[in-house]
Design a protein around this motif. Structure first.
Motif, PDB file in Angstrom:
ATOM      1  N   PRO A 197      -2.222  -0.570  -8.042  1.00 26.86           N
ATOM      2  CA  PRO A 197      -1.694   0.381  -7.054  1.00 26.86           C
ATOM      3  C   PRO A 197      -0.324   0.916  -7.485  1.00 26.86           C
ATOM      4  O   PRO A 197       0.624   0.130  -7.585  1.00 26.86           O
ATOM      5  N   CYS A 198      -0.244   2.184  -7.751  1.00 24.40           N
ATOM      6  CA  CYS A 198       1.000   2.760  -8.240  1.00 24.40           C
ATOM      7  C   CYS A 198       1.878   3.229  -7.097  1.00 24.40           C
ATOM      8  O   CYS A 198       1.489   4.088  -6.316  1.00 24.40           O
ATOM      9  N   LEU A 199       3.037   2.647  -6.990  1.00 25.02           N
ATOM     10  CA  LEU A 199       3.987   3.052  -5.944  1.00 25.02           C
ATOM     11  C   LEU A 199       5.122   3.870  -6.554  1.00 25.02           C
ATOM     12  O   LEU A 199       6.158   4.081  -5.944  1.00 25.02           O
ATOM     13  N   GLY A 200       4.944   4.294  -7.775  1.00 23.50           N
ATOM     14  CA  GLY A 200       5.975   5.085  -8.433  1.00 23.50           C
ATOM     15  C   GLY A 200       6.667   4.276  -9.516  1.00 23.50           C
ATOM     16  O   GLY A 200       6.311   3.122  -9.784  1.00 23.50           O
ATOM     17  N   ILE A 201       7.608   4.919 -10.169  1.00 26.60           N
ATOM     18  CA  ILE A 201       8.378   4.273 -11.231  1.00 26.60           C
ATOM     19  C   ILE A 201       9.832   4.209 -10.770  1.00 26.60           C
ATOM     20  O   ILE A 201      10.375   5.190 -10.275  1.00 26.60           O
ATOM     21  N   SER A 202      10.427   3.025 -10.886  1.00 27.22           N
ATOM     22  CA  SER A 202      11.829   2.894 -10.472  1.00 27.22           C
ATOM     23  C   SER A 202      12.710   3.759 -11.361  1.00 27.22           C
ATOM     24  O   SER A 202      12.636   3.679 -12.585  1.00 27.22           O
ATOM     25  N   TYR A 203      13.552   4.606 -10.753  1.00 21.89           N
ATOM     26  CA  TYR A 203      14.450   5.452 -11.547  1.00 21.89           C
ATOM     27  C   TYR A 203      15.452   4.594 -12.309  1.00 21.89           C
ATOM     28  O   TYR A 203      15.904   4.942 -13.380  1.00 21.89           O
ATOM     29  N   ALA A 204      15.802   3.459 -11.688  1.00 21.09           N
ATOM     30  CA  ALA A 204      16.862   2.644 -12.278  1.00 21.09           C
ATOM     31  C   ALA A 204      16.379   1.894 -13.515  1.00 21.09           C
ATOM     32  O   ALA A 204      17.101   1.765 -14.503  1.00 21.09           O
ATOM     33  N   THR A 205      15.156   1.378 -13.483  1.00 19.64           N
ATOM     34  CA  THR A 205      14.700   0.537 -14.586  1.00 19.64           C
ATOM     35  C   THR A 205      13.609   1.169 -15.427  1.00 19.64           C
ATOM     36  O   THR A 205      13.347   0.724 -16.538  1.00 19.64           O
ATOM     37  N   GLY A 206      12.947   2.183 -14.869  1.00 18.47           N
ATOM     38  CA  GLY A 206      11.842   2.792 -15.581  1.00 18.47           C
ATOM     39  C   GLY A 206      10.597   1.931 -15.582  1.00 18.47           C
ATOM     40  O   GLY A 206       9.663   2.150 -16.333  1.00 18.47           O
ATOM     41  N   LEU A 207      10.575   0.914 -14.722  1.00 18.41           N
ATOM     42  CA  LEU A 207       9.397   0.047 -14.632  1.00 18.41           C
ATOM     43  C   LEU A 207       8.581   0.414 -13.389  1.00 18.41           C
ATOM     44  O   LEU A 207       9.140   0.925 -12.415  1.00 18.41           O
ATOM     45  N   PRO A 208       7.292   0.139 -13.405  1.00 13.79           N
ATOM     46  CA  PRO A 208       6.493   0.410 -12.202  1.00 13.79           C
ATOM     47  C   PRO A 208       7.040  -0.371 -11.007  1.00 13.79           C
ATOM     48  O   PRO A 208       7.343  -1.566 -11.137  1.00 13.79           O
ATOM     49  N   VAL A 209       7.171   0.318  -9.865  1.00 11.33           N
ATOM     50  CA  VAL A 209       7.720  -0.305  -8.666  1.00 11.33           C
ATOM     51  C   VAL A 209       6.880  -1.511  -8.257  1.00 11.33           C
ATOM     52  O   VAL A 209       7.400  -2.543  -7.858  1.00 11.33           O
ATOM     53  N   ALA A 225      18.831  -0.283  -4.067  1.00 15.52           N
ATOM     54  CA  ALA A 225      18.186   1.008  -4.322  1.00 15.52           C
ATOM     55  C   ALA A 225      18.878   2.128  -3.567  1.00 15.52           C
ATOM     56  O   ALA A 225      18.746   3.297  -3.903  1.00 15.52           O
ATOM     57  N   LEU A 226      19.652   1.738  -2.526  1.00 11.21           N
ATOM     58  CA  LEU A 226      20.363   2.748  -1.737  1.00 11.21           C
ATOM     59  C   LEU A 226      21.645   3.202  -2.420  1.00 11.21           C
ATOM     60  O   LEU A 226      22.276   4.161  -2.002  1.00 11.21           O
ATOM     61  N   ARG A 227      22.042   2.464  -3.455  1.00 12.51           N
ATOM     62  CA  ARG A 227      23.277   2.851  -4.136  1.00 12.51           C
ATOM     63  C   ARG A 227      23.044   4.135  -4.926  1.00 12.51           C
ATOM     64  O   ARG A 227      21.919   4.480  -5.259  1.00 12.51           O
ATOM     65  N   SER A 228      24.118   4.789  -5.230  1.00 12.73           N
ATOM     66  CA  SER A 228      24.018   6.002  -6.028  1.00 12.73           C
ATOM     67  C   SER A 228      23.835   5.598  -7.492  1.00 12.73           C
ATOM     68  O   SER A 228      24.552   4.727  -7.979  1.00 12.73           O
ATOM     69  N   PRO A 229      22.909   6.113  -8.228  1.00 12.57           N
ATOM     70  CA  PRO A 229      21.929   7.097  -7.770  1.00 12.57           C
ATOM     71  C   PRO A 229      20.802   6.456  -6.968  1.00 12.57           C
ATOM     72  O   PRO A 229      20.373   5.356  -7.282  1.00 12.57           O
ATOM     73  N   LEU A 230      20.363   7.185  -5.950  1.00 10.55           N
ATOM     74  CA  LEU A 230      19.296   6.674  -5.085  1.00 10.55           C
ATOM     75  C   LEU A 230      18.021   6.405  -5.878  1.00 10.55           C
ATOM     76  O   LEU A 230      17.603   7.223  -6.682  1.00 10.55           O
ATOM     77  N   ASP A 231      17.416   5.243  -5.625  1.00  5.01           N
ATOM     78  CA  ASP A 231      16.151   4.916  -6.292  1.00  5.01           C
ATOM     79  C   ASP A 231      15.022   5.077  -5.282  1.00  5.01           C
ATOM     80  O   ASP A 231      14.533   4.112  -4.703  1.00  5.01           O
ATOM     81  N   LEU A 232      14.637   6.358  -5.079  1.00  2.92           N
ATOM     82  CA  LEU A 232      13.708   6.655  -3.980  1.00  2.92           C
ATOM     83  C   LEU A 232      12.380   5.899  -4.010  1.00  2.92           C
ATOM     84  O   LEU A 232      11.953   5.391  -2.969  1.00  2.92           O
ATOM     85  N   PRO A 233      11.708   5.783  -5.119  1.00  3.31           N
ATOM     86  CA  PRO A 233      10.426   5.056  -5.095  1.00  3.31           C
ATOM     87  C   PRO A 233      10.586   3.621  -4.602  1.00  3.31           C
ATOM     88  O   PRO A 233       9.731   3.095  -3.885  1.00  3.31           O
ATOM     89  N   VAL A 234      11.702   2.998  -4.969  1.00  3.51           N
ATOM     90  CA  VAL A 234      11.932   1.615  -4.515  1.00  3.51           C
ATOM     91  C   VAL A 234      12.146   1.577  -3.012  1.00  3.51           C
ATOM     92  O   VAL A 234      11.595   0.720  -2.312  1.00  3.51           O
ATOM     93  N   ILE A 235      12.972   2.527  -2.507  1.00  2.00           N
ATOM     94  CA  ILE A 235      13.217   2.553  -1.062  1.00  2.00           C
ATOM     95  C   ILE A 235      11.909   2.765  -0.301  1.00  2.00           C
ATOM     96  O   ILE A 235      11.595   2.038   0.654  1.00  2.00           O
ATOM     97  N   THR A 236      11.119   3.732  -0.754  1.00  2.00           N
ATOM     98  CA  THR A 236       9.828   3.988  -0.122  1.00  2.00           C
ATOM     99  C   THR A 236       8.978   2.718  -0.109  1.00  2.00           C
ATOM    100  O   THR A 236       8.394   2.353   0.912  1.00  2.00           O
ATOM    101  N   ALA A 237       8.951   2.032  -1.227  1.00  2.00           N
ATOM    102  CA  ALA A 237       8.118   0.829  -1.332  1.00  2.00           C
ATOM    103  C   ALA A 237       8.599  -0.265  -0.387  1.00  2.00           C
ATOM    104  O   ALA A 237       7.789  -0.896   0.309  1.00  2.00           O
TER     105      ALA A 237
END
Lengths: 333, 365
Positions: free
Chosen positions: A93-105, A291-303
């Protein structure tokens, strides 16, 4: 009973689906542009053309429903996610890729859910046992000095802000003295004993800080139950005080306590933010907070929001099922 | 000191005059935030084995409070109980909790009104009955206790007791639930049974069945029964003796027939007047007792019924308002006690009260 479970499972599924939709929309249409942090992080100047290119790459220029459909398709079947100019494979199940780490959420989520679940189980056990024992004790002695001391004592404990309790416990019990070992999460697959040791203080603090709420609730339920007619019947049978308290009064008072406990436990599973943050445990709560820190890591927050919603819906379902067992008058159907 | 025996030393065949329960000068007070509530004052009565005493009175007259004192069901920390209660010759006022427990549900049992509330909602009736049995038969195993529970359910007329024993209280009808309550009260063959408004929550046909059942069981077990009610109709049907209570005191006490046919206290007249009569003209008005009972915090110095009494003018001076009448025999012998200053109550009743409540009876005289 079976029909009830099926219907409740279906409606729970719909609720979670709706929650995912709302969460997705809020972040998709919200004032924060998911392309912005990616654009900033890429280095160099973030020009308008570049930002637009990134938006196009990430599919942010599409209408919200289409974007949601893509997201859901990823959850079911997996997809390829583009962050910035890099394309990442993301299995179902793909919940996106974390912007911060580049790993699947989803992969990161799997790691972080274990410490959160462990803290929730250990902490809630502490406050359930402590709270119910204190509450029953106070109810049995209602009106006496002991009762008043327990009630006012629990009020004092629960009026101290929780983060302060955590901080003080962390500073005095692990840093300045070493009454408790250093806290943190050590993978349970390596050494379960070390895992428990690292989570012991956080769970204890969580339990002790929440116990007064349960003590007062238990006391209230017990006092109410003790005024019921069937308690008088139990006494008239010739039962002793303990039999009346534990077998008759507590059996009736425990039903609403279990209900509240189930709902609280569901909320805990969504992440114990203060506890994890202060005691440095890499669980759901801390993950979502970072994930709420700048830069926002939206996929993580959503997850994290989705997982929280899932646990609350799920615990509601469990509570309803348990209720049917605890109260024979309730018929599930 | 021997243990409580099921049959008292003084016990005999049914109808013996030796009382099994003897209450003398019982007073129960509760301290509250507003002051001391005098729930029961100076109450005396007795019941013999095989006999039924009916205690009548309106809500708050002390009927239930006095009966619960017999089983020591009041909170020992707050209730102040003085006087004497002898059950089978043994004084129970001042017994400690363990001694009291030995008697509760064993030699003396109580059944309560509203059986749905009085039975635990989460336990099967069989388990609740078995528990009552096992408390006083610690050596009995589960199977024996269960067999006893089925036996009792059968005895009180519950069909298919062997399967109903596993039902929860909410699965029974009102009348059947009250039968369960009675089965629980009788499971240890008590010599004294206190029934606190056992028929209040039931419809009339079921009421009659429950009363019949109680009488049958009394004949079988020869127990002394106290029946608490506010319904004189119930009293007329089953009681041997009647005690009328008002504001925590007894106001009239005697044989049932005697009290119902020659009542000598205006409060009893009031109770009789407020019974609806199905055979009479539907246009006749029921005659209520005016006013409300006095506060138990500051009882009036005179007769407690004086403020509501329409016959007080027949007593010279302000005797009714200033002096509490004693409980003493009226004009009809020592077996009929009343608490009233009226000089010739029987004449007032025949001339003024009876024609109003039962014109046909009055004409016959």
């Amino acid at each position: 009973m079976f029909g009830f479970v099926v219907r409740r499972l279906l409606s729970s599924f719909v609720v979670i689906l709706l929650a995912s939709f709302v969460v997705f929309i809020i972040f998709y249409l919200g004032p924060s542009n998911p392309a912005e942090p990616v654009c900033q992080a890429a280095g160099g100047r973030c020009t308008d053309e570049r930002r637009e290119a990134i938006e196009k790459n990430m599919g942010l220029d599409k209408p919200v429903l289409e974007a949601y459909a893509t997201f859901m398709k990823g959850v079911v079947a997996g997809r390829e996610v583009t962050v910035g100019s890099t394309a990442y494979p993301c299995d179902a199940p793909c919940l996106g890729i974390s912007y911060a780490t580049g790993l699947p959420v989803y992969e990161e989520l799997k790691k972080r859910i274990v410490p959160t679940v462990l803290i929730a189980i250990m902490g809630s056990l502490v406050y359930l046992v402590l709270g119910v024992v204190i509450g029953v004790f106070a109810a049995a002695r209602r009106g006496t000095m002991g009762d008043r001391m327990l009630v006012s004592g629990s009020l004092i404990v629960s009026s101290v802000p929780y983060y302060l309790v955590c901080l003080l416990a962390w500073i005095y019990l692990t840093q300045q003295t070493s009454i408790f070992p250093a806290t943190g999460y050590f993978p349970i697959t390596e050494n379960p004993f070390t895992t428990i040791k690292g989570l012991f203080l956080p769970a204890l603090v969580l339990g002790i800080a929440t116990a007064p709420t349960y003590a007062r609730f238990t006391r209230g339920q017990m006092v109410e139950t003790l005024g019921d007619d069937y308690i008088r019947t139990a006494k008239a049978k010739g039962l002793n005080g303990r039999g009346v308290m534990m077998k008759h009064a507590l059996r009736a008072a425990i039903v609403p306590i279990v209900t509240i406990f189930g709902l609280d436990f569901g909320a805990l599973l969504g992440g114990t933010i203060f506890t994890e943050f202060i005691f440095d445990i890499d669980g759901m709560g801390r993950w979502g907070l970072f994930a709420l820190r700048s830069p926002l890591d939206l996929p993580v927050i959503t997850a994290t929001v989705l997982v929280g919603a899932f646990f609350i819906v799920f615990s509601n379902l469990i509570v309803d099922l348990v209720y049917g067992f605890l109260d024979p008058r309730v018929r599930l159907g | 000191m021997t243990t409580l025996s099921k049959t008292p030393d003084a016990g005999g065949p049914a109808g013996t005059t030796e009382p099994y329960l003897e209450v003398s000068n019982l007073t129960v007070k509760f301290p509250t935030a507003d002051g001391l509530v005098q729930a029961v004052t100076d109450l005396s009565y007795s019941v013999a084995l095989g006999q039924t005493l009916g205690i009548v009175g309106e809500s708050g007259s002390g009927k239930s409070v006095s009966s619960m004192a017999i089983l020591g069901l009041h909170d020992a920390r707050t209730a102040r109980i003085t006087g004497s209660i002898k059950v089978g010759g043994r004084e129970v006022v001042g017994l400690n909790d363990a001694e009291m427990r030995e008697m509760r549900g064993n030699t003396a049992a109580m059944i309560f009104q509203d059986a749905l509330a009085a039975l635990h909602p989460f336990y099967r009736v069989g388990a609740q009955l078995a528990e009552a049995y096992k408390v006083h038969h610690p050596s009995a195993n589960k199977r024996e206790a269960r067999r006893r529970a089925v036996e009792m359910l059968d005895r009180v007329g519950i069909p298919e007791p062997a399967s109903r024993v596993d039902d929860f209280p909410h699965q029974f009808s009102g009348g059947m639930r009250q039968r369960v309550m009675i089965a629980m009260g009788l499971i240890n063959d008590p010599s004294l049974l206190i029934a606190d408004e056992p028929t209040t929550a039931l419809d009339v046909t079921v009421q009659a069945q429950i009363l019949d059942l109680l009488q049958d069981l009394q004949r079988e077990f020869n127990s002394a029964i106290i029946l608490i009610t506010h319904d004189l109709g119930v009293i007329a049907e089953v009681a041997d003796d009647v005690l009328v209570m008002y504001s925590g005191r007894s106001v009239e006490y005697g044989k049932c027939k005697e009290i119902l046919s020659h009542p000598e206290m205006p409060y009893t007249w009031g109770l009789l007047s407020s019974i609806p009569d199905v055979t009479s003209d539907p246009n006749t008005r029921m005659i209520p007792i005016p006013g409300t009972p006095p506060s138990l915090l500051n009882p009036p110095p005179g007769c407690a019924f004086e403020p509501r009494c329409i016959h007080k003018d027949k007593v010279p001076g302000d005797l009714c308002a200033t002096r509490l009448p004693d409980m003493r025999p009226g004009g009809r012998g020592a077996g009929h006690l009343k608490r009233c200053h009226l000089a010739d109550p029987d004449r007032v009743y025949q001339v003024e009260v009876l024609p109003e409540i039962a014109p046909d009876l009055a004409e016959e005289r």
